[in-house]
Design a protein around this motif. Sequence first.
Motif, short mmCIF file in Angstrom:
data_model
loop_
_atom_site.label_atom_id
_atom_site.label_comp_id
_atom_site.label_asym_id
_atom_site.label_seq_id
_atom_site.Cartn_x
_atom_site.Cartn_y
_atom_site.Cartn_z
N GLU A 230 1.41 11.62 -2.98
CA GLU A 230 1.13 11.22 -1.58
C GLU A 230 0.64 9.77 -1.51
O GLU A 230 1.00 9.04 -0.61
CB GLU A 230 0.09 12.19 -0.99
N ALA A 231 -0.24 9.40 -2.53
CA ALA A 231 -0.75 8.02 -2.55
C ALA A 231 0.38 7.02 -2.77
O ALA A 231 0.47 5.97 -2.10
CB ALA A 231 -1.82 7.86 -3.63
N ASP A 232 1.30 7.37 -3.68
CA ASP A 232 2.44 6.49 -3.94
C ASP A 232 3.31 6.37 -2.69
O ASP A 232 3.78 5.28 -2.34
CB ASP A 232 3.25 7.01 -5.12
N GLU A 233 3.53 7.50 -2.05
CA GLU A 233 4.35 7.47 -0.83
C GLU A 233 3.65 6.66 0.28
O GLU A 233 4.31 5.89 1.01
CB GLU A 233 4.63 8.90 -0.35
N ALA A 234 2.32 6.82 0.36
CA ALA A 234 1.59 6.06 1.38
C ALA A 234 1.62 4.55 1.09
O ALA A 234 1.80 3.72 1.99
CB ALA A 234 0.13 6.55 1.43
N ALA A 235 1.49 4.20 -0.21
CA ALA A 235 1.54 2.78 -0.59
C ALA A 235 2.92 2.20 -0.30
O ALA A 235 3.07 1.08 0.20
CB ALA A 235 1.18 2.63 -2.06
N ALA A 236 3.97 3.00 -0.63
CA ALA A 236 5.33 2.54 -0.37
C ALA A 236 5.56 2.37 1.13
O ALA A 236 6.18 1.40 1.59
CB ALA A 236 6.34 3.53 -0.98
N ALA A 237 5.02 3.31 1.91
CA ALA A 237 5.18 3.22 3.36
C ALA A 237 4.42 2.01 3.92
O ALA A 237 4.91 1.29 4.81
CB ALA A 237 4.69 4.52 4.00
N ALA A 238 3.21 1.77 3.36
CA ALA A 238 2.42 0.61 3.83
C ALA A 238 3.13 -0.71 3.48
O ALA A 238 3.19 -1.65 4.30
CB ALA A 238 1.03 0.64 3.21
N ALA A 239 3.71 -0.77 2.26
CA ALA A 239 4.43 -1.97 1.85
C ALA A 239 5.64 -2.20 2.73
O ALA A 239 5.95 -3.33 3.16
CB ALA A 239 4.83 -1.87 0.38
N ALA A 240 6.34 -1.12 3.05
CA ALA A 240 7.51 -1.24 3.91
C ALA A 240 7.10 -1.68 5.30
O ALA A 240 7.77 -2.52 5.94
CB ALA A 240 8.28 0.12 3.94
N ALA A 241 5.97 -1.12 5.79
CA ALA A 241 5.50 -1.51 7.12
C ALA A 241 5.07 -2.97 7.14
O ALA A 241 5.35 -3.72 8.09
CB ALA A 241 4.34 -0.59 7.54
N GLU A 242 4.41 -3.39 6.06
CA GLU A 242 3.97 -4.79 5.98
C GLU A 242 5.16 -5.73 5.92
O GLU A 242 5.20 -6.80 6.56
CB GLU A 242 3.10 -4.97 4.72
N ARG A 245 6.60 -5.93 9.33
CA ARG A 245 5.77 -6.75 10.23
C ARG A 245 5.97 -8.22 9.96
O ARG A 245 6.10 -9.05 10.88
CB ARG A 245 4.30 -6.35 10.02
N LEU A 246 6.01 -8.57 8.66
CA LEU A 246 6.22 -9.98 8.31
C LEU A 246 7.59 -10.46 8.79
O LEU A 246 7.76 -11.60 9.26
CB LEU A 246 6.08 -10.16 6.79
N ALA A 247 8.57 -9.60 8.64
CA ALA A 247 9.92 -9.99 9.06
C ALA A 247 9.95 -10.20 10.58
O ALA A 247 10.60 -11.12 11.10
CB ALA A 247 10.93 -8.92 8.62
N ALA A 248 9.23 -9.33 11.29
CA ALA A 248 9.20 -9.46 12.74
C ALA A 248 8.48 -10.74 13.15
O ALA A 248 8.92 -11.47 14.06
CB ALA A 248 8.53 -8.22 13.35
N GLU A 249 7.37 -11.03 12.48
CA GLU A 249 6.64 -12.26 12.80
C GLU A 249 7.50 -13.50 12.49
O GLU A 249 7.51 -14.48 13.24
CB GLU A 249 5.34 -12.31 12.01
N ALA A 250 8.18 -13.45 11.40
CA ALA A 250 9.04 -14.58 11.03
C ALA A 250 10.14 -14.76 12.03
O ALA A 250 10.52 -15.89 12.40
CB ALA A 250 9.62 -14.36 9.63
#
Length: 273
Positions: A230-242, A245-250
Motif C-alpha cells: 500500500e505504501a509503495d502504491e501510495a508513493a507511486a500515486a503521489a509521484a504521478a500526481a506530483e 501537477r508539475l506538467a500542468a504548471e509548466a
Amino acid sequence: ELTDRVIEADMDTQTDAFLDRPAAPIFVPMKTGVDADTQIYEGDLFDFDVEVDPILEVLVGKTLEQSMLEVMEEEELAAMKEHQDHFEQVRNVELAETQRMEEAEKRRFEEKERRIAQEQARVQREAQITEKVAAHKFTKGYLQDLHSAVFQNLHETGFFYNPLEREVATEFLPWLVSDVQTRVARIVTSRAIAADIIAAAVTAQQTLLEEAGVLRQSVAEQKAAAEQKEADEAAAAAAAAEAARLAAEAAENAPAPDEGGEGDGDDAAAQEE
C-alpha cells in the motif's frame, strides 16, 4: 446291330410246401421158427353148464364168508370203541383225581415252605435283636467316658467356635477385602485414564499454541507485505500526481506558441520531462 435290344422273357416257378418228416415206423423184429395152428370146435374143451356150478359155489361161498367176516369185524370194532370210551372215562376220572391230589400236595408243600420261611425269619429277627442289644450294651459301656473326652478334645482343637466370629472371618472379611481391592483397582484405573486424558489435552494444547504462533507470524508477515504494498502504491500515486501537477504548471506558465518558437517549446517540454 449292336444297338438292338436283347429279347427278354419273365418266368416263375412255385415250390411245394415244406413237408414234415414222417414218423419212424415201429420196429418189428423178423419172425423166427415155424408157424402152427389148431382148430377147436364147440364142446371140445368143457361144458359150461356142468363146469360153472363149482365156480359159482366157490364164488358164493367166498362172498358169504367175506360178508360174515366183515360183519364180525364191525361188531368187534364197535366193542373195541365201547371199551375205549369206557377206558377214556375211567382214565379221565383217575386223571382228575390225580390232579386234585397233586394240587392238595402242592398246597401242603407251599404251606410247609411258608411256615419254614416264617420260622427262619423269626429266628433271624431274634438273632438280630439279640446282636443289637449286645452291641448297644457294649457301645454304651464303651462310650460312657468317651463322650466327655471327645467333646473336650474337640473344644480344645477349636471345633466348637463362635458362629458370629466364624462368619466374620470366613464371609465378611473376604468380601470386604475383595470389595476394597475392586474399588482401589477402579480408582487406579480412573487415575490412569485421567492422566492419559490430561497428557493428551496438554499435547493438543501445545500443538494448538504452536500452530497459532505460526499462524500469527504468517498473518503478521502478510499484513506487513500488504502495508508495504500500500505504501509503495501510495508513493507511486503521489509521484504521478506530483508529475501531473508539475506538467500542468509548466503548461500554464509557457508563452503562446508561434511558428518560429514551436520547436523551442517542444524542446523545453522534452527537457522538463
